[in-house]
Design an enzyme around this catalytic site. Structure first.
Site, PDB file in Angstrom:
ATOM      1  N   SER A  30       8.268  10.238  -6.875  1.00 56.60           N
ATOM      2  CA  SER A  30       9.567   9.648  -7.203  1.00 56.60           C
ATOM      3  C   SER A  30       9.905   8.471  -6.296  1.00 56.60           C
ATOM      4  CB  SER A  30      10.668  10.706  -7.123  1.00 56.60           C
ATOM      5  OG  SER A  30      10.750  11.259  -5.816  1.00 56.60           O
ATOM      6  N   LYS A  43       0.833  -1.218   0.000  1.00 53.23           N
ATOM      7  CA  LYS A  43       0.000   0.000   0.000  1.00 53.23           C
ATOM      8  C   LYS A  43       0.866   1.267   0.000  1.00 53.23           C
ATOM      9  CE  LYS A  43      -3.944  -2.204   2.288  1.00 53.23           C
ATOM     10  NZ  LYS A  43      -3.356  -3.543   2.559  1.00 53.23           N
TER      11      LYS A  43
END
Length: 231
Positions: free
Chosen positions: A70, A64
């Protein structure tokens, strides 16, 4: 066909014993094995590699992910390199994060997490959301994911039929919070039986503690498959 995904949120030795027992009985059924933070923190990426080497099942690494784009992109790239078949990102992370995950997924499938099954309508109030109910908030998040390239979404069985009717693109609907005995809710607030989830459109049905806490995991899976009409 709806598939059963076994949530292995138990110590590694127990997980392997369960998988071996299931393999001996369900060698040809396409189970999915889901590992989360518990096993990943115990075994690292070797958990994925060992399951893939020893069993003919797909492996779902359920971490999750929710961070800046990035960072999530780099994490997804490394998860894919392990040979993982599915991983998850929180759709609350927004479109840019989702795009970065999808860009780095390789051959792996990305599943977008909508609203956890441990939440109910009070969660919407907590977020001070403009959405009137959890169903429409879930639809909004699912669309964010699908419009930005996820392969499927994780949602409650109470919302899966609504999503299937209101989203034009095909997607994998992964439904946790499944209970053969609905009174055994544990910390889940929105639960369905395997048969109910399949009827509403679930493609992957996640069952955890009823299997892993059972003295006879094979019986539990067999019963779930019979309820679903798969055997």
């Amino acid at each position: 066909m709806a598939r059963i995904c076994v949530a292995l949120d138990v110590p590694w030795e127990r997980a392997i014993k369960i998988v071996k027992d299931l393999y001996d009985f369900f060698e040809t059924y396409p189970l999915i094995l889901k590992i989360g933070h518990k096993i990943y923190l115990e075994k690292g990426g070797d958990a994925v590699k060992e399951l893939k080497e020893d069993f003919p099942y797909e492996v779902f690494l359920d971490l999750k992910l929710h961070d800046i784009p990035s960072v999530v992109g780099l994490a997804v790239e490394k998860i894919s390199e392990l040979g993982t078949d599915y991983t998850t990102v929180h759709l609350l992370g927004g479109p840019e994060m989702v795009k970065e995950a999808v860009k780095n997924k390789g051959s792996m499938k990305i599943l977008g997490v909508t609203i956890l099954t441990s939440h109910d309508e009070n969660y919407i109030k907590f977020l001070k959301s403009n959405f009137e109910d959890i169903k429409n908030f879930t639809l909004y998040l699912a669309r964010v994911g699908i419009e930005n390239g996820v392969d499927g979404v994780v949602c409650s069985g109470e919302e899966v039929e609504f999503l299937k009717k209101n989203i034009e693109k095909d997607f994998i609907a992964v439904v946790p919070g499944i209970r053969i005995k609905k009174e055994k809710r544990h910390d889940q607030k929105r639960v369905l039986t395997p048969a109910e989830a399949k009827k509403r459109g679930a493609d992957v049905i996640v069952i955890g503690r009823e299997i892993t806490e059972s003295k006879n995991p094979v019986y539990v899976v067999e019963r779930a498959l019979k309820m679903m009409g798969e055997i």
